[in-house]
Design a protein around this motif. Structure first.
Motif, short mmCIF file in Angstrom:
data_model
loop_
_atom_site.label_atom_id
_atom_site.label_comp_id
_atom_site.label_asym_id
_atom_site.label_seq_id
_atom_site.Cartn_x
_atom_site.Cartn_y
_atom_site.Cartn_z
N LEU A 1 7.14 7.92 -3.14
CA LEU A 1 6.07 8.44 -3.99
C LEU A 1 5.75 7.50 -5.16
O LEU A 1 4.56 7.30 -5.48
CB LEU A 1 6.45 9.83 -4.51
CG LEU A 1 5.39 10.55 -5.35
CD1 LEU A 1 4.09 10.71 -4.58
CD2 LEU A 1 5.91 11.90 -5.83
N PRO A 2 6.73 6.89 -5.84
CA PRO A 2 6.38 5.96 -6.93
C PRO A 2 5.53 4.78 -6.46
O PRO A 2 4.68 4.29 -7.22
CB PRO A 2 7.74 5.49 -7.45
CG PRO A 2 8.67 6.61 -7.11
CD PRO A 2 8.20 7.13 -5.79
N VAL A 3 5.75 4.30 -5.24
CA VAL A 3 4.93 3.21 -4.71
C VAL A 3 3.49 3.69 -4.54
O VAL A 3 2.53 3.00 -4.92
CB VAL A 3 5.50 2.69 -3.38
CG1 VAL A 3 4.61 1.58 -2.81
CG2 VAL A 3 6.93 2.20 -3.55
N ILE A 4 3.33 4.87 -3.98
CA ILE A 4 2.00 5.44 -3.79
C ILE A 4 1.31 5.67 -5.13
O ILE A 4 0.12 5.38 -5.30
CB ILE A 4 2.11 6.76 -2.99
CG1 ILE A 4 2.61 6.46 -1.56
CG2 ILE A 4 0.78 7.49 -2.94
CD1 ILE A 4 2.97 7.68 -0.75
N GLU B 1 -0.61 6.15 1.58
CA GLU B 1 0.04 7.38 2.02
C GLU B 1 1.26 7.07 2.87
O GLU B 1 1.35 6.00 3.50
CB GLU B 1 -0.93 8.25 2.81
CG GLU B 1 -1.50 7.61 4.06
CD GLU B 1 -2.50 8.51 4.76
OE1 GLU B 1 -2.59 9.69 4.37
OE2 GLU B 1 -3.19 8.04 5.67
N LEU B 2 2.19 8.02 2.85
CA LEU B 2 3.35 7.95 3.74
C LEU B 2 2.88 8.43 5.10
O LEU B 2 2.64 9.62 5.30
CB LEU B 2 4.49 8.82 3.20
CG LEU B 2 5.82 8.78 3.96
CD1 LEU B 2 6.45 7.39 3.88
CD2 LEU B 2 6.78 9.82 3.42
N SER B 3 2.73 7.50 6.04
CA SER B 3 2.06 7.84 7.29
C SER B 3 3.02 8.25 8.39
O SER B 3 2.61 8.80 9.40
CB SER B 3 1.23 6.65 7.78
OG SER B 3 2.07 5.57 8.13
N SER B 4 4.26 7.93 8.23
CA SER B 4 5.28 8.33 9.20
C SER B 4 6.54 8.64 8.39
O SER B 4 6.49 8.76 7.17
CB SER B 4 5.54 7.22 10.22
OG SER B 4 6.10 6.09 9.59
N ARG B 5 7.65 8.73 9.06
CA ARG B 5 8.88 9.06 8.34
C ARG B 5 9.22 8.03 7.27
O ARG B 5 9.73 8.38 6.21
CB ARG B 5 10.04 9.18 9.35
CG ARG B 5 11.36 9.60 8.73
CD ARG B 5 12.36 9.92 9.81
NE ARG B 5 12.69 8.75 10.60
CZ ARG B 5 13.74 7.96 10.38
NH1 ARG B 5 14.55 8.22 9.36
NH2 ARG B 5 14.00 6.92 11.13
N ASN B 6 8.93 6.75 7.53
CA ASN B 6 9.41 5.74 6.59
C ASN B 6 8.44 4.58 6.36
O ASN B 6 8.85 3.54 5.84
CB ASN B 6 10.76 5.18 7.06
CG ASN B 6 10.66 4.49 8.42
OD1 ASN B 6 9.77 4.79 9.21
ND2 ASN B 6 11.56 3.58 8.69
N ASP B 7 7.18 4.72 6.71
CA ASP B 7 6.19 3.67 6.47
C ASP B 7 5.13 4.15 5.48
O ASP B 7 4.71 5.30 5.51
CB ASP B 7 5.47 3.28 7.77
CG ASP B 7 6.41 2.61 8.77
OD1 ASP B 7 7.46 2.10 8.35
OD2 ASP B 7 6.07 2.60 9.98
N THR C 1 1.92 4.02 -7.91
CA THR C 1 1.61 2.72 -8.50
C THR C 1 0.28 2.20 -7.96
O THR C 1 -0.55 1.68 -8.72
CB THR C 1 2.74 1.71 -8.23
OG1 THR C 1 3.96 2.21 -8.77
CG2 THR C 1 2.43 0.35 -8.83
N LEU C 2 0.09 2.32 -6.67
CA LEU C 2 -1.19 1.89 -6.10
C LEU C 2 -2.33 2.75 -6.61
O LEU C 2 -3.43 2.25 -6.89
CB LEU C 2 -1.10 1.93 -4.57
CG LEU C 2 -0.33 0.73 -3.99
CD1 LEU C 2 0.17 1.03 -2.61
CD2 LEU C 2 -1.21 -0.52 -3.97
N ALA C 3 -2.09 4.06 -6.75
CA ALA C 3 -3.12 4.95 -7.29
C ALA C 3 -3.49 4.53 -8.71
O ALA C 3 -4.66 4.64 -9.11
CB ALA C 3 -2.64 6.39 -7.25
#
Length: 335
Positions: free
Chosen positions: A103-106, A117-123, A108-110
């Motif tokens: 979530l912090p990565v998402i 977005e987290l599109s799968s379990r770990n990507d 930061t981009l926001a």
């Protein structure tokens, strides 16, 4: 959360530092490491290294290979890639909870106006293209969550070094799943550098963890312990190659001077069986050549000097040493 300042770009040292932090630092604290590697392929814990990389390409471009503690697939690192490692207490922490760590990565981009977005379990993806892969490793007291962020990585190298003909190798190793990948730099405002992005990410990670404390006070004893891990594990062939699952390799190449068909059985990184077939015009018994490879490491640095010492033209006619190596290490890219 305590930041650990790491200015090393040595992938062997950096992976050893992660293990040292997750195993030996005070479990009463959480830690953050933001770091970069010089060109390297980082192999998942349960993968067959030979199945994931082009050895001739690695050697030509001086790209290191290092196995990590966590599972998952192989990834390429260079100085355009930012890595983040979070070492947190296992108390109340669920293993395989990727959402809270990504979530912090998402966010930061926001912050820079980019939707991810987290599109799968770990990507983590942008517009369906992956820019971050994540994995975890757990000890009794600490959970390590680490991930990559393709900021401005050389994607051409990614496609060359990891684009392997896996259909020619049969093993029980965990295969990497190739995804469409992208750098995040083209989506960011032009004045955002990797250093600025890294600083923003650190601040946002801190906001999720009761703020950032002063940086960890690195001691000579810490340094010595990490270097010991490099010497015993991350800098060794046994860990990076020999820990691979057993596998069978079948490779066939047709050249103007004839064809070669190679069958190898490799276990613990050692060639235990070798058979070579083909319509090449050799004069000497090919079993002599096969015997020279038995009990040798299945590694370019080991096999190439052996071939240099052998009269290749007497075994394979006009087929060159480099072409024999091409078959043995299967450098043809997947289509």
């Amino acid at each position: 959360m305590i930041p650990i300042v790491n200015t090393s770009h040595d992938p062997h040292f950096n992976l050893a530092l992660e293990e040292y932090a997750v195993r030996y630092l005070d479990p009463a604290h959480n830690y953050l490491i933001l770091w970069q590697n010089s060109p390297a392929v980082i192999i998942g814990r349960y993968q067959n290294t030979a199945e994931e990389v082009h050895q001739l390409y690695l050697a030509e471009h001086q790209i290191a290979v290092v196995r990590r503690l966590s599972g998952g697939g192989a990834v390429y690192h260079d100085m355009g890639n930012l890595n983040f490692s979070l070492i947190v207490s296992t108390q109340g922490q669920s293993f395989n909870d990727f959402r809270s760590f990504t979530l912090p990565v998402i966010e930061t981009l926001a912050h820079y106006g980019v939707k991810a977005e987290l599109s799968s379990r770990n990507d983590i993806t942008i517009e369906g293209q992956k820019f971050s892969g994540n994995a975890q490793y757990r000890t009794a007291h600490h959970l390590l969550h680490h991930g990559t962020i393709l900021f401005d990585s050389d994607l051409d190298v990614v496609s060359q070094v990891l684009n392997v003909r896996q259909d020619k190798i049969a093993s029980k190793g965990i295969k990497s799943v190739r995804s469409r990948v992208t750098n995040i730099k083209p989506y960011l405002p032009k004045d955002v550098t990797l250093e600025a992005f890294s600083a923003t990410l650190a601040t946002i990670i801190g906001s999720h963890n009761q703020g950032l404390e002063p940086a960890y006070a690195w001691s000579p004893q810490d340094q010595a312990a990490v270097m010991d891990l490099v010497a015993r594990r991350y800098g060794t062939w046994d860990w990076n190659w020999g820990k691979s699952p057993a596998f069978n390799l079948t490779a066939h190449e047709k050249f103007a001077q004839g064809s070669i068909d190679v069958r190898l059985f490799v276990e613990d990184g050692i060639i235990h069986a070798c058979r070579i077939y083909g319509d090449f015009l050799g004069q000497r018994d090919i079993h002599e050549f096969e015997a020279a490879l038995i009990q040798q490491r299945y590694q370019l640095d080991t096999v190439a000097p052996i071939l240099e010492a052998l009269p290749i033209e007497e075994y394979f006619g006009a087929i060159s040493r480099q072409e024999v190596l091409q078959v043995l290490f299967d450098t043809s890219p997947a289509q």
